[in-house]
Design an enzyme around this catalytic site. Structure first.
Site, PDB file in Angstrom:
ATOM      1  N   SER A  66      29.164 -11.215 -12.441  1.00  0.00           N
ATOM      2  CA  SER A  66      30.591 -11.101 -12.779  1.00  0.00           C
ATOM      3  C   SER A  66      30.750 -10.300 -14.055  1.00  0.00           C
ATOM      4  O   SER A  66      29.872 -10.296 -14.921  1.00  0.00           O
ATOM      5  CB  SER A  66      31.173 -12.511 -12.999  1.00  0.00           C
ATOM      6  OG  SER A  66      32.477 -12.432 -13.547  1.00  0.00           O
TER       7      SER A  66
ATOM      8  N   TYR B  11      30.966 -20.649 -16.997  1.00  0.00           N
ATOM      9  CA  TYR B  11      30.731 -19.900 -15.751  1.00  0.00           C
ATOM     10  C   TYR B  11      30.146 -18.529 -16.098  1.00  0.00           C
ATOM     11  O   TYR B  11      29.165 -18.074 -15.502  1.00  0.00           O
ATOM     12  CB  TYR B  11      32.062 -19.753 -15.003  1.00  0.00           C
ATOM     13  CG  TYR B  11      32.065 -18.760 -13.870  1.00  0.00           C
ATOM     14  CD1 TYR B  11      31.631 -19.117 -12.607  1.00  0.00           C
ATOM     15  CD2 TYR B  11      32.540 -17.458 -14.064  1.00  0.00           C
ATOM     16  CE1 TYR B  11      31.654 -18.208 -11.550  1.00  0.00           C
ATOM     17  CE2 TYR B  11      32.571 -16.548 -13.029  1.00  0.00           C
ATOM     18  CZ  TYR B  11      32.122 -16.922 -11.777  1.00  0.00           C
ATOM     19  OH  TYR B  11      32.144 -16.024 -10.742  1.00  0.00           O
TER      20      TYR B  11
END
Length: 255
Positions: A147, A160
């Protein structure tokens, strides 16, 4: 995808994508199928798997579905064994399963949540590849979905993001360990409006602020991510390994 001519670069290949019944995972597996690969769909729920397989088959794709919760050891083994029984080999693996069970600051995150984030976002991919490694063909490709948040973990996605930072390192480490027969790369998506990211992209003000941070003034699409993954899965990227391809419309990245 409609109206665009898709190159068939993956003819004869067998591809497994985890968490591939919706969102980015489904976009990737659909693209692989349209490029000629036999594809193995997996996610936690049987109904979702069956529905995704039917959608793919309706487009003329050779699709096979297997329920797999990536943190379950027997499910992981079953995914590998059934794929090998049916197709005899594995050429492409995309580790896409991820969880973001908390939006708490890191120092307020409960231990059980930290364990879940680590287990699903990082550890399960390692354990899955341990099971798959003996069956990977020469010239195979492993792709992690990391990500943009892995480059600058912050805000509600901080922890995360840190697990996604770990995947950047894992990509480098496994590229060295699995070469020269297997290439290992990663795709780092920017913000894509999927069910997984709905808490961000569903708010119009937040969405606009993200769009403004890109250089292309738009959010990403699942098709954008699928095109990048298909490139990394194909022989067009045969001299690329250990790299992370950022697909984020020009949002700032890199450590």
């Amino acid at each position: 995808m409609e109206g665009k001519k898709i190159a068939r670069r993956l003819e004869g290949k067998v591809a497994i994508v985890t968490a591939s019944t919706q969102g980015i995972g489904f976009g990737i597996i659909e693209r692989f199928g349209l490029e000629g690969a036999s594809v193995v769909v997996s996610s936690r729920k049987q109904a979702n798997v069956e529905e995704a397989v039917e959608k793919l088959k309706s487009k003329g794709i050779d699709a096979y579905g297997i329920v797999c919760h990536v943190s379950n050891a027997q499910h992981r083994r079953n995914l590998v064994e059934k794929t090998v029984q049916k197709y005899g080999k594995i050429d492409i693996v995309v580790c896409n399963a991820a969880a973001n069970p908390s939006t708490d600051p890191i120092l307020s995150t409960k231990e059980a949540v930290l364990d879940k984030l680590w287990e699903i976002n990082v550890k399960s991919s390692i354990l899955l590849l341990q099971d798959m490694a003996p069956h990977l063909e020469k010239g195979s490709s492993v792709i992690f979905i990391t990500s943009i948040a892995g480059f600058q973990p912050q805000g509600s996605m901080a922890m995360y993001g840190v697990t996604k930072t770990a995947l950047l390192g894992l990509t480098k480490a496994l590229a060295a360990e699995m070469g020269p027969d297997t290439r290992v790369n990663a795709v780092a998506p920017g913000f894509v409006p999927t069910h997984f990211a709905s808490f961000i992209t569903g708010n119009s003000q937040v969405r606009e602020s993200i769009e403004e941070k890109t250089l292309l003034n738009r959010l990403g699409t699942t098709g954008d991510m699928a095109a990048a993954a298909a490139f990394l899965a194909s022989d067009d990227s045969s001299y690329i390994t250990g790299e992370t391809l950022v697909v984020a419309g020009g949002m700032p990245s890199r450590l």
